[in-house]
Design an enzyme around this catalytic site. Structure first.
Site, PDB file in Angstrom:
ATOM      1  N   GLU A   1       0.812  -1.219   0.000  1.00 19.82           N
ATOM      2  CA  GLU A   1       0.000   0.000   0.000  1.00 19.82           C
ATOM      3  C   GLU A   1       0.848   1.273   0.000  1.00 19.82           C
ATOM      4  O   GLU A   1       0.757   2.103   0.891  1.00 19.82           O
ATOM      5  CB  GLU A   1      -0.968  -0.020   1.203  1.00 19.82           C
ATOM      6  CG  GLU A   1      -1.979  -1.143   1.076  1.00 19.82           C
ATOM      7  CD  GLU A   1      -2.900  -1.261   2.270  1.00 19.82           C
ATOM      8  OE1 GLU A   1      -4.096  -1.523   2.060  1.00 19.82           O
ATOM      9  OE2 GLU A   1      -2.429  -1.108   3.417  1.00 19.82           O
TER      10      GLU A   1
ATOM     11  N   GLU B   1      -4.517 -10.171   0.624  1.00 24.84           N
ATOM     12  CA  GLU B   1      -5.366 -10.027   1.804  1.00 24.84           C
ATOM     13  C   GLU B   1      -6.803 -10.330   1.392  1.00 24.84           C
ATOM     14  O   GLU B   1      -7.282  -9.810   0.384  1.00 24.84           O
ATOM     15  CB  GLU B   1      -5.272  -8.611   2.391  1.00 24.84           C
ATOM     16  CG  GLU B   1      -3.898  -8.242   2.909  1.00 24.84           C
ATOM     17  CD  GLU B   1      -3.818  -6.809   3.436  1.00 24.84           C
ATOM     18  OE1 GLU B   1      -4.893  -6.237   3.750  1.00 24.84           O
ATOM     19  OE2 GLU B   1      -2.705  -6.276   3.517  1.00 24.84           O
TER      20      GLU B   1
END
Length: 1018
Positions: free
Chosen positions: A447, A522
């Site tokens: 991220e 994820e």
């Protein structure tokens, strides 16, 4: 005031005086010592952990110069601190507050600058050097320091380093002397590198991994080495190459030993290179993690290298390991300890991996930084595939006052001034871990947007080995579309976070994927009571070779433990220490509690990940398929049982399945002709290990499967009937049926009192219940909508009421609405109470929900019973909580527990411990008096019995704040919305939600002395 260069605000100065990165290894005196695999056994290893002198400053501005001098007097301003441990974890000292934030930077976003009031700590440690050791090169290693540090020895400046989760190494020959020496460090809470370490975690500082000295030979030694293997001719031949970086002019003697102890080859390196050719190599896999011993000997040092041989490739969108189309059954894991913070003792790390093994996990993503270097040694030996992630996240750039902008998120990723900082993190990761067979993907971080600097990281790793697989989620095609340019050149896999199952299908069919395998770095957010959709994902994953699997978010609840004064701990989360900014309880989002007790969600994962498929093939046979790709199931047995209405009919075992990898065959379990089943009949298979494992004893259950068998339905018994008495008064209707008495309040349209044998069975009126305490994984959309309409404060309006009486029943019909002030009703309809001569009451609910309500949390009845009704029994999915979308780890049986025990103590209280698929439920006192409840005109229901109302659970911020009421809250639900994973994932699948427009269902409630009554016949 301390006068030091501001390296901590200079992204072009990352390390001063540090050694170049290299593979992690420990030299030993001889092979015998090396084979112990314990670095503390090496005479060349000197551990400096323990009690250090420490002084905390709220700001670096207040630090006085001279603390690093060799003769500096340590005064009363210094405390003792444990190393390794984050300083915030010394809770009684007030060294800064633990701070949990997900993505928000805890300081102004102004790179490379950090606040002037930058908290810091001085560490001082005296250590001895033997005079004989001065003839060797001495290297001081710090395996983890957050965020950066300046180092002095005996008053001389040694160097500076950053990158919190990677090793910093210094040659200290010129700084030490025989006898006592003084090490002094200044550790800063923030530095320019902190902009690249914005991981979702508690922000903690200090020395959190081991500190030690390595004493290396000057006559000749290995500085670095890289072992690679090449397989040829369908894996029948192997070439093992070792590139050595040597100090001195000596070559290295070597010996290679097979996993079975056979000597393969021995000899000496030539110009720093070793090449070994051999036939029939034994391949490594997560299922069968066999390793070769490569012993390297030079001067007076021996290095033991555990070498695994594997072939890992991507071909036509499919991930292959040793020629097999594998699946990643993974979990994301942070370093987290409730007492030490990011400092995780190695035995604690090992236990984490044992817990993974016990739950059928085969892969770990080191979210979002490299772990202790010994972690990969364990993964090599135990058998885990590892997504090894760089210490890099810049999540805080993803949002601004004006919202989300991908260009801003990628600001540092496209800034040339930060290029070396990015490459440095990839270099330190790869060079340290390059010899570990368990690593399947090299991850560029998490991220952080995507830009030129990520491409530079990718290019560096590929320059070291073009055949390795590189991973980066922010390079998927969704982000390419946001960026307006193709970003996928810096990732070899199409990695996504939290797509819905429908989105996964779209990705799999899209050409934008560029023939990369789909991997979910994820998915299935495990926060609190969840995840509830794991099994559905795996139906898709198993059906498509292009879908290689994923890693559940995440392993553990991150929490700082506070002693409660009674030998136990209170678990905390963001904001509990006044920390700002904070993300609340978003850190308690794991599959295990902080003390590593598994959540029920991990039990669900265990059974979704179990290494077999099983189907009932009829005629007493079960068809079983081995899901493994490399290992047979000969060490797995089955303990089976058949029960009818919870009573054991037959049992047995299958001693060993003897199934080769991917093989499927039928097993004869029982002879149907020998039995005549009556009632709810189930065949339950418990799959168990037949021998002891490192992580579990023989008999440990690794999987479960249950099948409902054809049977003759249980007939309903004719309950004893009694003449009914009715007193229809102005406000109350009083009904008597033998020892059972009912009182109905006509003013409110509610059943007000129920008693049996002069024992009061309810302390409040029976309610239609639409509300449940919010689950963490209830999506924000639904939680906000439920809150806005006042779901927590609903009240019932009796619009009209009608009483009809006959010889064999009394019927009271209530026209009602349920709602809250300001808004129109959420639910409208009729509830009919039919009182029968067998002393039971039928409660029929027939109505509709408001159109504006997409889904309801639940719909059913709530009965609050007085103190003393502690016994809870049900026939349904148990023995742990079960929901429509989270029940694979449970099975149908007759379960008996207590109301007190029927509670799952999540760190943040929420809906818990309901039981799906109940045929009946029973709550009684010690005399057996109480209720039997069952579905009258539908198949099954959810039941729950606790000492808390949903409102009590919702209002408590922590489990330790909950004070149980003496009463028992019995809930019987026609429908309950599932758990999902909406806290950070897609909204719950409609098939698991209470989204009906209309409802019509009937419960039968029997107040009675339950002794001698079979609930199946009620």
């Amino acid at each position: 005031m301390l006068n030091i260069p501001k390296y901590y605000e200079d992204p072009t100065t990352l390390h001063v005086g540090c050694e170049e990165p290299h593979a992690y290894f420990i030299p030993y005196l001889n092979e015998e010592n090396a084979l112990t695999k314990s670095r503390e056994e090496s005479k060349y290893f000197q551990l400096l952990n323990g009690e250090w002198d420490f002084r905390f400053y709220n700001t670096i501005i207040d630090v006085e110069d001279g603390f690093y001098a060799a003769d500096y007097e340590i005064n009363g301003n210094y405390d003792k601190i444990k190393v390794p441990m984050n300083w915030q974890m010394a809770l009684d000292k007030g060294y800064d507050a633990p701070n949990y934030t997900n993505s928000d930077y805890p300081y102004p976003c102004d790179p490379p600058y950090v606040p002037d009031d930058n908290p810091c700590g001085i560490y001082i440690r005296d250590f001895d050097i033997d005079e004989n050791d001065l003839s060797r090169d001495l290297f001081l290693n710090f395996e983890g320091v957050d965020s950066c540090f300046y180092l002095w020895i005996n008053g001389k400046f040694v160097g500076y380093s950053q990158v919190s989760h990677m090793t910093s190494e210094f040659n200290i020959n010129d700084f030490v002397q025989a006898g006592s020496n003084r090490l002094a460090m200044l550790v800063l809470k923030w530095c320019d590198g902190s902009y690249l370490e914005d991981q979702d975690m508690w922000r903690m500082s200090g020395i959190f991994r081991d500190v030690y000295i390595l004493k290396r030979s000057r006559r000749g030694r290995i500085r670095d080495f890289y072992v690679t293997t090449e397989l040829k001719k369908k894996y029948t031949k192997c070439i093992m190459s070792v590139d050595l970086d040597l100090v001195g002019d000596r070559e290295v003697s070597y010996r290679l030993v097979s996993p079975h102890g056979e000597s393969i080859d021995s000899g000496e390196s030539v110009n720093g290179k070793i090449k070994i050719k051999f036939d029939n190599p034994i391949l490594w896999s997560d299922e069968d993690p066999l390793l070769y011993d490569l012993i390297l000997d030079v001067s007076d040092e021996v290095v033991l290298v555990k070498v695994g041989i594997k072939d890992l490739v991507i071909s036509k969108s499919v991930l292959y390991l040793n020629g097999q189309k594998i699946k990643i059954k993974g979990v994301n894991r942070h370093d987290s300890h409730p007492l030490y913070g990011h400092a995780t003792p190695i035995e604690h790390v090992l236990e984490d991996l044992y817990i993974f093994k016990r739950h059928n996990v085969n892969a770990v993503r080191t979210s979002h930084y490299p772990n202790d270097p010994r972690f990969l040694e364990m993964c090599d030996q135990l058998g885990f595939m590892v997504i090894d992630e760089s210490d890099l996240e810049a999540h805080g750039f993803s949002t601004s006052i004006d919202g989300f902008f991908f260009e801003r998120w990628s600001l540092l990723a496209n800034d040339p001034a930060w290029k070396e900082a990015y490459i440095d993190r990839a270099r330190k990761l790869f060079e340290r871990d390059k010899n570990h067979v368990s690593v399947i993907f090299w991850s560029l971080g998490n991220e952080s947007g995507c830009g030129d600097n990520h491409q530079a990281m990718y290019d560096f790793i590929k320059s070291r080995n073009k055949n390795v697989i590189v991973h980066y989620e922010n390079a998927n095609y969704r982000y390419s579309e946001l960026a307006g340019k193709f970003l996928g050149n810096c990732s070899d896999v199409e990695s996504w976070m939290y797509p819905s199952i429908e989105k996964c299908k779209e990705i799999l069919s899209s050409k934008k994927r560029k023939n990369k395998p789909l991997y979910l770095c994820e998915y299935c957010h495990a926060m609190g009571n969840g995840p509830g959709d794991l099994g559905d994902y795996w139906e898709l994953i198993d059906s498509d070779d292009k879908f290689c699997g994923g890693c559940i978010w995440e392993y553990t609840d991150h929490s700082v433990a506070i002693p409660d004064g009674n030998g136990k701990y209170k678990y905390t989360y963001g904001g509990d220490f006044g920390d700002m900014p904070n993300a609340g309880n978003f850190c308690v989002d794991g599959l295990v509690y902080p003390d590593r007790t598994p959540h029920t969600g991990f039990e669900e994962a265990k059974y979704v990940y179990q290494p077999f498929f099983a189907e009932y093939a009829g005629n007493g046979n079960v068809s079983i398929k081995n899901r493994n790709f490399f290992k047979g199931l000969d060490d797995v047995g089955i303990n089976w049982e058949i029960k009818s209405n919870g009573k054991l009919i037959a049992s047995g075992e299958v001693s060993g399945l003897m199934l080769m990898p991917r093989e499927k065959k039928d097993f004869s379990i029982f002879d149907p002709s020998a039995y005549s089943f009556t009632g709810e009949t189930y065949l339950t298979l418990h799959f168990v290990n037949r021998t002891d494992k490192l992580w579990a004893k023989a008999g440990y259950e690794i999987g479960l499967k249950q099948f409902r068998l054809e049977s003759i339905p249980t007939g309903k018994a004719a309950l004893a009937t009694t003449a009914m008495t009715v007193n229809d008064g102005e406000r109350y209707v009083e009904i008597g049926v033998g020892s059972v008495k009912y009182v109905f309040d006509k003013a409110y349209g509610k059943l007000n009192k129920i008693s049996c044998d002069d024992t009061e069975l309810i302390s409040k009126p029976v309610e239609i219940n639409l509300y449940r305490a919010y689950i963490d994984n209830d999506s924000q959309y639904y939680r906000e909508k439920w809150y806005k309409v006042g779901m927590e404060k609903l009240g019932q309006k009796c619009r009209s009421l009608n009483v009809t009486k006959s010889d064999d029943k009394v019927e009271i019909t209530v026209d009602l609405a349920i709602g809250v002030y300001t808004f129109e009703p959420i639910f409208e309809g009729k509830v009919t109470y039919t009182f029968l001569p067998d002393s039971s009451v039928l409660v029929n609910v027939n109505g509709k929900k408001a159109e504006r309500m997409d889904i309801l949390p639940r719909i059913g009845l709530q009965l609050i019973m007085p103190e003393g009704f502690e016994n809870y029994e049900y026939f349904g999915y148990g023995p742990k909580e079960s929901y429509i979308d989270k029940k694979r780890y449970t099975y149908v049986d007759d379960f008996t527990t207590t109301v007190t025990e029927n509670f799952e103590h999540y760190v943040r209280p929420q809906e818990n411990s309901s039981h799906y698929g109940c045929k009946w439920a029973k709550v009684t006192n010690e005399s057996g008096i109480g209720f039997i409840c069952r579905a009258e005109d539908f198949d099954s229901f959810s039941s729950n019995a606790q000492h808390f109302t949903p409102q009590m659970i919702r209002e408590a911020k922590h489990d330790y704040e909950l004070e149980p009421m003496k009463e028992t809250v019995l809930s019987i639900d026609y429908k309950m919305t599932g758990t999902g994973s909406g806290a950070c994932g897609p909204d719950i699948d409609p098939k698991y939600s209470v989204n009906d427009k209309t409802f019509n269902f009937t419960f039968k409630i029997l107040p009675t002395n339950t002794n001698g009554i079979d609930p199946f016949t009620v």
